[in-house]
Design a protein around this motif. Structure first.
Motif, PDB file in Angstrom:
ATOM      1  N   VAL A  22       0.834  -1.209   0.000  1.00 11.05           N
ATOM      2  CA  VAL A  22       0.000   0.000   0.000  1.00 11.05           C
ATOM      3  C   VAL A  22       0.868   1.259   0.000  1.00 11.05           C
ATOM      4  CG1 VAL A  22      -1.626   1.353   1.383  1.00 11.05           C
ATOM      5  CG2 VAL A  22      -1.985  -1.102   1.087  1.00 11.05           C
ATOM      6  N   ASN A  23       1.968   1.220   0.727  1.00 13.63           N
ATOM      7  CA  ASN A  23       2.810   2.405   0.889  1.00 13.63           C
ATOM      8  C   ASN A  23       3.886   2.547  -0.185  1.00 13.63           C
ATOM      9  OD1 ASN A  23       1.422   3.025   3.252  1.00 13.63           O
ATOM     10  ND2 ASN A  23       2.872   1.930   4.561  1.00 13.63           N
ATOM     11  N   ALA A  24       3.936   1.632  -1.141  1.00  9.53           N
ATOM     12  CA  ALA A  24       5.022   1.627  -2.124  1.00  9.53           C
ATOM     13  C   ALA A  24       4.996   2.876  -3.006  1.00  9.53           C
ATOM     14  CB  ALA A  24       4.916   0.385  -2.998  1.00  9.53           C
ATOM     15  N   PRO A  25       6.130   3.549  -3.161  1.00 10.48           N
ATOM     16  CA  PRO A  25       6.211   4.627  -4.157  1.00 10.48           C
ATOM     17  C   PRO A  25       6.149   4.028  -5.559  1.00 10.48           C
ATOM     18  CG  PRO A  25       8.356   4.226  -3.154  1.00 10.48           C
ATOM     19  CD  PRO A  25       7.376   3.389  -2.398  1.00 10.48           C
ATOM     20  N   LEU A  26       5.393   4.671  -6.443  1.00  8.38           N
ATOM     21  CA  LEU A  26       5.120   4.075  -7.749  1.00  8.38           C
ATOM     22  C   LEU A  26       5.538   4.986  -8.895  1.00  8.38           C
ATOM     23  CD1 LEU A  26       1.507   2.717  -7.042  1.00  8.38           C
ATOM     24  CD2 LEU A  26       3.675   1.499  -6.804  1.00  8.38           C
ATOM     25  N   GLY A  27       5.621   4.375 -10.067  1.00  9.33           N
ATOM     26  CA  GLY A  27       5.888   5.084 -11.318  1.00  9.33           C
ATOM     27  C   GLY A  27       5.596   4.129 -12.455  1.00  9.33           C
ATOM     28  N   ASP A  28       5.885   4.542 -13.664  1.00 10.23           N
ATOM     29  CA  ASP A  28       5.651   3.695 -14.832  1.00 10.23           C
ATOM     30  C   ASP A  28       6.922   2.902 -15.124  1.00 10.23           C
ATOM     31  OD1 ASP A  28       5.400   2.683 -17.505  1.00 10.23           O
ATOM     32  OD2 ASP A  28       3.766   4.104 -17.825  1.00 10.23           O
ATOM     33  N   ASP A  29       6.869   1.597 -14.876  1.00 10.31           N
ATOM     34  CA  ASP A  29       8.085   0.789 -14.998  1.00 10.31           C
ATOM     35  C   ASP A  29       8.545   0.634 -16.445  1.00 10.31           C
ATOM     36  OD1 ASP A  29      10.191  -0.896 -13.995  1.00 10.31           O
ATOM     37  OD2 ASP A  29       9.083  -2.592 -14.824  1.00 10.31           O
ATOM     38  N   VAL A  30       7.626   0.663 -17.406  1.00 14.69           N
ATOM     39  CA  VAL A  30       8.037   0.569 -18.808  1.00 14.69           C
ATOM     40  C   VAL A  30       8.906   1.771 -19.187  1.00 14.69           C
ATOM     41  CG1 VAL A  30       7.237   0.494 -21.198  1.00 14.69           C
ATOM     42  CG2 VAL A  30       6.079  -0.871 -19.459  1.00 14.69           C
ATOM     43  N   PHE A  31       8.638   2.912 -18.550  1.00 12.10           N
ATOM     44  CA  PHE A  31       9.489   4.088 -18.738  1.00 12.10           C
ATOM     45  C   PHE A  31      10.684   4.080 -17.793  1.00 12.10           C
ATOM     46  CE2 PHE A  31       5.427   6.235 -20.253  1.00 12.10           C
ATOM     47  CZ  PHE A  31       5.791   6.190 -21.601  1.00 12.10           C
ATOM     48  N   GLY A  32      10.811   3.031 -16.991  1.00  8.62           N
ATOM     49  CA  GLY A  32      11.924   2.933 -16.060  1.00  8.62           C
ATOM     50  C   GLY A  32      11.810   3.872 -14.881  1.00  8.62           C
ATOM     51  N   GLU A  33      10.555   4.188 -14.477  1.00  7.43           N
ATOM     52  CA  GLU A  33      10.350   5.221 -13.469  1.00  7.43           C
ATOM     53  C   GLU A  33       9.706   4.720 -12.185  1.00  7.43           C
ATOM     54  OE1 GLU A  33       8.033   8.091 -15.573  1.00  7.43           O
ATOM     55  OE2 GLU A  33       9.731   8.799 -16.782  1.00  7.43           O
ATOM     56  N   ASP A  34       9.530   3.407 -12.035  1.00  6.51           N
ATOM     57  CA  ASP A  34       8.934   2.903 -10.803  1.00  6.51           C
ATOM     58  C   ASP A  34      10.044   2.649  -9.795  1.00  6.51           C
ATOM     59  OD1 ASP A  34       7.846   1.016  -8.785  1.00  6.51           O
ATOM     60  OD2 ASP A  34       6.042   1.175 -10.018  1.00  6.51           O
ATOM     61  N   THR A  35      10.107   3.502  -8.769  1.00  5.23           N
ATOM     62  CA  THR A  35      11.230   3.437  -7.831  1.00  5.23           C
ATOM     63  C   THR A  35      11.223   2.162  -6.997  1.00  5.23           C
ATOM     64  OG1 THR A  35       9.939   4.791  -6.285  1.00  5.23           O
ATOM     65  CG2 THR A  35      11.524   5.932  -7.689  1.00  5.23           C
ATOM     66  N   SER A  36      10.039   1.593  -6.757  1.00  3.93           N
ATOM     67  CA  SER A  36       9.987   0.344  -5.987  1.00  3.93           C
ATOM     68  C   SER A  36      10.540  -0.819  -6.803  1.00  3.93           C
ATOM     69  CB  SER A  36       8.543   0.049  -5.555  1.00  3.93           C
ATOM     70  OG  SER A  36       8.079   1.020  -4.650  1.00  3.93           O
ATOM     71  N   VAL A  37      10.231  -0.857  -8.093  1.00  6.18           N
ATOM     72  CA  VAL A  37      10.790  -1.892  -8.963  1.00  6.18           C
ATOM     73  C   VAL A  37      12.298  -1.729  -9.064  1.00  6.18           C
ATOM     74  CG1 VAL A  37      10.865  -2.787 -11.321  1.00  6.18           C
ATOM     75  CG2 VAL A  37       8.668  -2.182 -10.297  1.00  6.18           C
ATOM     76  N   ILE A  38      12.746  -0.509  -9.235  1.00  2.00           N
ATOM     77  CA  ILE A  38      14.182  -0.251  -9.331  1.00  2.00           C
ATOM     78  C   ILE A  38      14.890  -0.711  -8.063  1.00  2.00           C
ATOM     79  CG2 ILE A  38      15.923   1.576  -9.443  1.00  2.00           C
ATOM     80  CD1 ILE A  38      13.904   3.129 -11.236  1.00  2.00           C
ATOM     81  N   ALA A  39      14.286  -0.427  -6.914  1.00  6.31           N
ATOM     82  CA  ALA A  39      14.895  -0.827  -5.638  1.00  6.31           C
ATOM     83  C   ALA A  39      14.968  -2.342  -5.522  1.00  6.31           C
ATOM     84  CB  ALA A  39      14.093  -0.242  -4.473  1.00  6.31           C
ATOM     85  N   LEU A  40      13.905  -3.039  -5.944  1.00  5.50           N
ATOM     86  CA  LEU A  40      13.910  -4.502  -5.896  1.00  5.50           C
ATOM     87  C   LEU A  40      14.992  -5.067  -6.806  1.00  5.50           C
ATOM     88  CD1 LEU A  40      12.679  -7.271  -5.142  1.00  5.50           C
ATOM     89  CD2 LEU A  40      11.095  -6.958  -7.067  1.00  5.50           C
ATOM     90  N   GLU A  41      15.061  -4.567  -8.030  1.00  3.39           N
ATOM     91  CA  GLU A  41      16.056  -5.077  -8.986  1.00  3.39           C
ATOM     92  C   GLU A  41      17.474  -4.841  -8.479  1.00  3.39           C
ATOM     93  OE1 GLU A  41      13.318  -4.559 -13.027  1.00  3.39           O
ATOM     94  OE2 GLU A  41      14.726  -2.970 -12.451  1.00  3.39           O
ATOM     95  N   LYS A  42      17.725  -3.674  -7.907  1.00  3.49           N
ATOM     96  CA  LYS A  42      19.063  -3.390  -7.377  1.00  3.49           C
ATOM     97  C   LYS A  42      19.396  -4.306  -6.199  1.00  3.49           C
ATOM     98  CE  LYS A  42      19.608   1.443  -8.775  1.00  3.49           C
ATOM     99  NZ  LYS A  42      19.749   2.858  -8.310  1.00  3.49           N
ATOM    100  N   LYS A  43      18.414  -4.557  -5.356  1.00  3.79           N
ATOM    101  CA  LYS A  43      18.657  -5.407  -4.177  1.00  3.79           C
ATOM    102  C   LYS A  43      19.012  -6.831  -4.592  1.00  3.79           C
ATOM    103  CE  LYS A  43      16.783  -6.778   0.303  1.00  3.79           C
ATOM    104  NZ  LYS A  43      17.900  -6.155   1.044  1.00  3.79           N
TER     105      LYS A  43
END
Length: 342
Positions: A22-43
Motif C-alpha cells: 500500500v505504501n510503495a512509491p510508484l511510477g511507470d516501470d516501462v518508462f523505467g520510473e517505478d522506484t519500488s521496482v528499481i529498488a527490488l532489482e538493485k537489491k
C-alpha cells in the motif's frame, strides 16, 4: 483446521507485507520510473553480485525470457528430463525459442559436468548446435534436492570451455542457500542468468527476478516486452518482493525443519514405501503399489490436509510460511490415524 501443503505458492501476504504494498512509491516501470521496482532489482542484483536484474510477473516468463535472450532458433538446450522449464512451462522452449531439447536423467534432477559434456553435439550439418545449459536449484521433482557448490563450479568451467551459456532456474534458490554452505553472491558469479521466485517460500503474492550479465539487460527488456511482461505501476508487486527478501529468508529454516518432521512421520506409515530424503521444504512420498493413491489423498483432504499427486504412487507436500508448528502437530496426528486403516 485447513492445511494446504500442495505448494509453497499458496502463501498469502502478511499484514505487514500488504502494508508495504500500500505504501510503495510508484511510477511507470516501462518508462523505467517505478522506484519500488528499481529498488527490488538493485537489491537482488546486489545479493547475487550481478550487474543487473529485471522484474517479471512470473517464474515461467522469467525462465523463458532468460533462455530466449541468449540463443537462436534451431539451437539446443541441455537440461534434466524432469526440469521445470521442460515439464511445466507449456512447451515454451519450443514455442518461444525454437529450441531443440537434450534431456538428461540427473540424480534427483541434478546434472554433473561429465553428463553435460557427454551430450554436447558435434558441429555438423545435421545436428542442432548445443548453445545453453539450464540447471534447477532446488530441484522440484527431485524433492527439493540441492546442487553442491563444487558441481556448480564444474558445470560453469565446462560451459566456459565449450562456449555455452548457463542459466539457473533458481525458483527456490534461497531454500538451497539456506540449507547449504554457499551464499547468493558465491553462486551468482557462475551463471549468465539466474531466476529467483518471490512467490514461493518467500511468501510474496507474485513475481520473479532475473539477475544477469550486464550485456544481456537490453535484450532481456525487449524479450520481456514481447512476452507481455512490461508492467506499469508494478511497484505494488515489487514492494511485496522487497519485504519478502528483507524479512522472510530467515524463516526458511523453519520450513525445512517442519519438512523433516513430516518426512519422519510419513516414514512410519505402513502404506508408505519410502520418502525421498528431505533436503529443503519439499516432501515426496512414494506409496506401496497396492495402495490407492487418490484414496490416500482423499483421506488426507477429508481431515483438512491438501496435498497433490506427483506421479505414479507419489504424493508431494511442500512446507511454507503459512504452515505452523500447530499445523505440523495436527498433520502428524492425522498421518498416524490414517495409517491405522492399512
Amino acid at each position: 483446521m485447513l492445511i494446504d501443503l500442495r505448494s509453497d505458492t499458496v502463501t498469502l501476504p502478511s499484514k505487514a507485507m500488504l502494508q508495504a504494498m500500500v505504501n510503495a512509491p510508484l511510477g511507470d516501470d516501462v518508462f523505467g520510473e517505478d522506484t519500488s521496482v528499481i529498488a527490488l532489482e538493485k537489491k537482488v542484483a546486489t545479493l547475487f553480485d550481478k550487474p543487473s536484474a529485471l522484474f517479471f510477473p512470473s517464474g515461467t516468463m522469467a525462465n523463458q525470457a532468460a533462455i530466449h535472450a541468449q540463443i537462436k532458433p534451431r539451437q539446443e538446450i541441455i537440461c534434466d528430463r524432469h526440469s521445470h522449464i521442460y515439464l511445466y512451462e507449456g512447451g515454451g522452449l519450443a514455442f518461444h525459442s525454437g529450441l531443440s531439447t537434450c534431456l538428461i536423467e540427473g540424480n534427483r534432477g541434478r546434472l554433473t559436468a561429465a553428463q553435460i559434456e557427454a551430450n554436447i553435439r558435434p558441429h555438423n550439418d545435421y545436428s542442432p548446435v548445443t548453445s545453453i545449459v539450464a540447471i534447477e536449484n532446488t530441484h522440484n521433482r527431485g524433492g527439493g534436492s540441492i546442487y553442491s557448490l563444487e558441481e556448480i563450479k564444474n558445470i560453469y568451467t565446462l560451459c566456459r570451455k565449450k562456449g555455452l551459456k548457463l542459466h539457473l532456474d533458481g525458483a527456490r534458490i534461497f531454500n538451497a542457500i539456506t540449507a547449504s554452505d554457499y551464499s547468493a553472491a558465491e553462486i551468482g558469479r557462475y551463471f549468465n542468468t539466474l531466476s529467483v521466485c518471490l512467490s514461493k517460500g518467500l511468501g510474496a503474492p507474485v513475481g520473479s527476478v532475473v539477475v544477469m550479465d550486464g550485456d544481456l539487460e537490453h535484450e532481456m527488456r525487449k524479450v520481456r516486452k514481447v512476452m507481455g511482461g512490461g508492467m506499469r505501476q508494478a511497484g505494488v508487486l515489487a514492494a511485496a518482493g522487497l519485504y519478502a527478501l528483507e524479512h522472510n529468508i530467515s524463516k526458511l529454516r523453519d520450513d525445512h525443519r517442519r519438512a523433516k518432521e513430516l518426512e519422519s512421520g510419513l516414514n512410519d506409515l505402513p502404506m508408505v514405501q519410502n520418502v525421498l530424503p528431505v533436503m529443503t521444504n519439499i516432501v515426496v512420498t512414494q506409496l506401496r503399489d497396492d495402495v490407492d493413491l487418490n484414496g490416500f489423498i482423499r483421506d488426507l483432504e477429508e481431515k483438512g490436509i491438501k496435498t497433490v499427486a506427483f506421479g505414479p504412487q507419489a504424493v508431494r507436500m511442500v512446507t511454507h510460511l503459512d504452515f505452523t508448528d500447530e499445523m505440523l502437530e495436527y498433520a502428524l496426528e492425522v498421518f498416524e490415524k490414517i495409517g491405522k486403516k492399512y
